[in-house]
Design a protein around this motif. Structure first.
Motif, PDB file in Angstrom:
ATOM      1  N   SER A  13       0.833  -1.190   0.000  1.00  0.00           N
ATOM      2  CA  SER A  13       0.000   0.000   0.000  1.00  0.00           C
ATOM      3  C   SER A  13       0.874   1.249   0.000  1.00  0.00           C
ATOM      4  N   LEU A  14       0.434   2.253  -0.724  1.00  0.00           N
ATOM      5  CA  LEU A  14       1.157   3.531  -0.739  1.00  0.00           C
ATOM      6  C   LEU A  14       0.770   4.408   0.446  1.00  0.00           C
ATOM      7  N   GLU A  15      -0.255   3.977   1.169  1.00  0.00           N
ATOM      8  CA  GLU A  15      -0.723   4.741   2.326  1.00  0.00           C
ATOM      9  C   GLU A  15       0.237   4.531   3.496  1.00  0.00           C
ATOM     10  N   LEU A  16       0.580   5.624   4.168  1.00  0.00           N
ATOM     11  CA  LEU A  16       1.492   5.543   5.305  1.00  0.00           C
ATOM     12  C   LEU A  16       0.703   5.344   6.595  1.00  0.00           C
ATOM     13  N   SER A  17       1.321   4.689   7.555  1.00  0.00           N
ATOM     14  CA  SER A  17       0.678   4.501   8.852  1.00  0.00           C
ATOM     15  C   SER A  17       0.663   5.828   9.610  1.00  0.00           C
ATOM     16  N   VAL A  18      -0.192   5.904  10.597  1.00  0.00           N
ATOM     17  CA  VAL A  18      -0.277   7.117  11.426  1.00  0.00           C
ATOM     18  C   VAL A  18       1.064   7.375  12.087  1.00  0.00           C
ATOM     19  N   GLU A  19       1.699   6.328  12.575  1.00  0.00           N
ATOM     20  CA  GLU A  19       2.991   6.490  13.237  1.00  0.00           C
ATOM     21  C   GLU A  19       4.036   7.072  12.282  1.00  0.00           C
TER      22      GLU A  19
END
Length: 53
Positions: A13-19
Motif C-alpha cells: 500500500s502507498l498509504e502511510l501509517s499514522v505512526e
C-alpha cells in the motif's frame, strides 16, 4: 487481437501509517511567526474566503 489480463502483482500500500506520518511531520513555527497582523479588514476577509473554498 486477444486481451490478456495483466499479471497479478502483490504491491504494498502507498498509504502511510499514522505512526509514520507523525515521524515525518515537522513542528509548526511559533504562533507569533504565523500571525498576519498587518492586514486590513478587507484583506483579512479575502484571505479567510480564499482558504475556506
Amino acid at each position: 487481437m486477444p486481451n490478456e489480463p495483466a499479471p497479478q502483482r502483490r504491491e504494498e500500500s502507498l498509504e502511510l501509517s499514522v505512526e509514520e506520518l507523525f515521524c515525518r511531520a515537522r513542528p509548526l513555527p511559533p504562533h507569533d511567526e504565523m500571525v498576519i497582523d498587518d492586514l486590513t479588514q478587507e484583506e483579512g476577509e479575502a484571505f479567510l474566503a480564499a482558504i475556506r473554498r
